[in-house]
Each structure stands twice: as structure tokens, then as C-alpha cells.
Design an enzyme around this catalytic site. Structure first.
Site, PDB file in Angstrom:
ATOM      1  N   ASN A   7      -2.744  14.066   0.892  1.00 20.26           N
ATOM      2  CA  ASN A   7      -1.468  13.584   0.365  1.00 20.26           C
ATOM      3  C   ASN A   7      -1.151  14.373  -0.903  1.00 20.26           C
ATOM      4  O   ASN A   7      -1.753  14.144  -1.946  1.00 20.26           O
ATOM      5  CB  ASN A   7      -1.598  12.075   0.060  1.00 20.26           C
ATOM      6  CG  ASN A   7      -0.354  11.514  -0.604  1.00 20.26           C
ATOM      7  OD1 ASN A   7       0.691  12.155  -0.673  1.00 20.26           O
ATOM      8  ND2 ASN A   7      -0.466  10.283  -1.105  1.00 20.26           N
ATOM      9  N   LYS A   9       1.529  14.314  -2.628  1.00 17.30           N
ATOM     10  CA  LYS A   9       2.434  13.593  -3.534  1.00 17.30           C
ATOM     11  C   LYS A   9       3.552  14.547  -3.994  1.00 17.30           C
ATOM     12  O   LYS A   9       3.895  15.470  -3.261  1.00 17.30           O
ATOM     13  CB  LYS A   9       1.656  12.967  -4.700  1.00 17.30           C
ATOM     14  CG  LYS A   9       0.472  12.141  -4.195  1.00 17.30           C
ATOM     15  CD  LYS A   9      -0.176  11.274  -5.232  1.00 17.30           C
ATOM     16  CE  LYS A   9      -1.356  10.547  -4.613  1.00 17.30           C
ATOM     17  NZ  LYS A   9      -1.992   9.607  -5.528  1.00 17.30           N
ATOM     18  N   HIS A  95       2.453   3.465   0.801  1.00 21.86           N
ATOM     19  CA  HIS A  95       1.546   3.884  -0.274  1.00 21.86           C
ATOM     20  C   HIS A  95       1.833   3.018  -1.509  1.00 21.86           C
ATOM     21  O   HIS A  95       2.993   2.700  -1.797  1.00 21.86           O
ATOM     22  CB  HIS A  95       1.753   5.364  -0.591  1.00 21.86           C
ATOM     23  CG  HIS A  95       0.677   5.929  -1.460  1.00 21.86           C
ATOM     24  ND1 HIS A  95       0.606   5.653  -2.801  1.00 21.86           N
ATOM     25  CD2 HIS A  95      -0.382   6.717  -1.175  1.00 21.86           C
ATOM     26  CE1 HIS A  95      -0.457   6.264  -3.306  1.00 21.86           C
ATOM     27  NE2 HIS A  95      -1.074   6.914  -2.344  1.00 21.86           N
ATOM     28  N   GLU A 144      -6.422   1.589   0.451  1.00 22.31           N
ATOM     29  CA  GLU A 144      -6.404   2.331  -0.817  1.00 22.31           C
ATOM     30  C   GLU A 144      -6.334   1.348  -1.989  1.00 22.31           C
ATOM     31  O   GLU A 144      -5.230   0.925  -2.371  1.00 22.31           O
ATOM     32  CB  GLU A 144      -5.186   3.254  -0.877  1.00 22.31           C
ATOM     33  CG  GLU A 144      -5.209   4.364   0.150  1.00 22.31           C
ATOM     34  CD  GLU A 144      -4.462   5.596  -0.348  1.00 22.31           C
ATOM     35  OE1 GLU A 144      -5.017   6.699  -0.236  1.00 22.31           O
ATOM     36  OE2 GLU A 144      -3.355   5.449  -0.874  1.00 22.31           O
TER      37      GLU A 144
HETATM   38  P1  PGA Z   1      -6.411  10.313  -5.106  1.00 25.91           P
HETATM   39  O1  PGA Z   1      -5.106   9.731  -4.348  1.00 25.91           O
HETATM   40  O2  PGA Z   1      -7.284  10.914  -4.061  1.00 25.91           O
HETATM   41  O3  PGA Z   1      -5.867  11.319  -6.050  1.00 25.91           O
HETATM   42  O4  PGA Z   1      -7.070   9.150  -5.769  1.00 25.91           O
HETATM   43  C1  PGA Z   1      -5.205   9.117  -3.110  1.00 25.91           C
HETATM   44  C2  PGA Z   1      -3.853   8.581  -2.746  1.00 25.91           C
HETATM   45  O5  PGA Z   1      -3.171   8.014  -3.612  1.00 25.91           O
HETATM   46  O6  PGA Z   1      -3.388   8.709  -1.628  1.00 25.91           O
END
Ligand code: PGA
Length: 217
Positions: A7, A9, A95, A144
Site C-alpha cells: 500500500n 498510500k 483502511h 490492521e
Molecule cells: P505500515 O502501513 O506498514 O506503514 O504500518 C500499513 C497500512 O497502513 O496499510
């Protein structure tokens, strides 16, 4: 089959995306072929480029990080499941960053999942814990915990399994963990038969770290 879902983002520009692809696609994936599906979820504008550059790799699939709750029409700025169909195979839905920053509620998220399905897109439905609802039709449920996202404080595999037991998933539902997954801790999840995959955010931005996660299977 294990699933490694990156992901990105709201990160990267076109130059950085090209550089990421150049580095990542240099790796030899023969060893993991047939055992892993790699899913890359970039910002919307990079979807066509990623699709084009990865089409020779059948085990790499592209996903979006969201899609509209509207099927189409007069919704300026929205990206509908219909527009995305044929471009992506998966879509992250629910999410916690969308739930919190954009006030997305269950009703909205269920609508998004329904539209995704209608247009042949598989929702990767994220929940923050046992109190979040998820559609029974969702084939991927992603746990998550908010405290683990971007903090470096990853959940123990035992905790991840404990939550799975409480969720009472149907046999067809794959169970994915996300939250500070990196090249060092990924194998502790991926080696567990009860955990079908991982969803790294930060660690997927670096092609070498992302590769490490995939090859820790
Ligand atoms: P992270 O994010 O691996 O940077 O903790 C995971 C996510 O939010 O999908």
C-alpha cells in the site's frame, strides 16, 4: 497461496515510480512463482503504468487504495469501480486512514465493496479489530490494528491469530495482517498457515524491502 500487498498510500511521483519499477522488476521471481501473489496498490495516476510494466508477470496484480461509493455520474473527482474495472484486480476498502480522515462509515464501505464486486474487483476489506463489521462476501479480510500502522510496533503473530479466531471467518475468506510489516518480521506471519498474507505500507515504498518481504515466505 500467500498474498503480499503493498500500500503506497499518497506517496511517490512518476519519476520515483519508474525508479521503483526498474529496481523491483530486476529481481528473479522464479523461486516464489506459484506460491505468492504480489499486489501493488499505488495512487490512482500510476495504475496504468504499473499495469503496463508488470503485465509480463502474471503473479503481480495491481490494486487501488479506494474507490468511489458512487457507481458513476456527476461526482467530480471520484474514481468509480466502473472506471477502474479492467485496470485493477483488487481494491483496498475501509483502511483506517479513510475511516478516520474521511469519516467513512460501515454503510459507505459496504456500498464500495458491493460496487467493487459488481465490476469484478476484489475488495481487500480492512478492519481495525473485532468491532468493525465486514461484508460476508468479502474474500479478503485485512486486520490492521491502528496502533501498529506506521509505528514500528507490529502485532505478534499470536495476537493476529487470536483476532482471527474471534472473527469467525468463513472458509473462503482469506485473512491478511497489516501494521509495520517489514523484511524482518514478515516471515513470522507468512509462515503461519492460518495467515494468508501481509499488507505492508511504509516497507512497500522501497523495492528492496518489499522484495525481502516477498522472499521471506
Ligand atoms: P505500515 O502501513 O506498514 O506503514 O504500518 C500499513 C497500512 O497502513 O496499510
Amino acid at each position: 497461496m500467500k498474498y503480499v500487498i503493498g500500500n503506497w498510500k499518497a506517496n511517490k511521483n512518476i519519476i520515483e515510480v519508474r525508479a521503483w519499477l526498474d529496481e523491483f522488476l530486476k529481481y528473479d521471481f522464479k523461486k516464489v512463482q506459484g506460491t505468492v501473489e504480489i499486489i501493488i496498490c499505488p495512487p490512482f495516476p500510476f495504475i496504468p503504468l504499473l499495469k503496463e510494466k508488470t503485465h509480463k508477470f502474471p503473479f503481480i496484480k495491481i490494486g487501488s487504495q479506494d474507490l468511489s461509493m458512487y457507481e458513476g455520474g456527476a461526482y467530480t473527482g471520484e474514481v468509480s469501480a466502473k472506471s477502474l474495472s479492467g485496470m485493477i484486480v483488487y481494491s483496498i476498502i475501509g483502511h483506517s486512514e479513510r475511516r478516520v480522515n474521511f469519516q467513512e462509515k460501515d454503510e459507505t464501505l459496504f456500498k464500495k465493496a458491493e460496487l467493487a464486486k459488481k465490476y469484478n474487483i476484489e475488495p481487500l476489506f480492512c478492519i481495525r479489530g473485532v468491532d468493525d463489521k465486514f461484508p460476508q462476501e468479502a474474500n479478503f479480510v485485512v486486520y490492521e490494528p491502528v496502533w501498529a500502522i506506521g509505528t514500528g510496533k507490529y502485532a505478534s503473530p499470536d495476537h493476529v491469530l487470536e483476532i482471527k479466531n474471534k472473527l469467525k471467518l468463513n472458509p473462503h475468506q482469506k485473512y491478511i495482517y497489516g501494521g509495520s510489516v517489514d523484511g524482518k518480521n514478515a516471515s513470522s506471519y507468512l509462515k503461519k498457515p492460518e495467515i494468508d498474507g501481509v499488507l505492508p505500507g511504509g516497507a512497500s515504498l522501497d523495492p528492496h524491502e518489499f522484495y525481502k518481504i516477498i522472499f521471506s515466505i
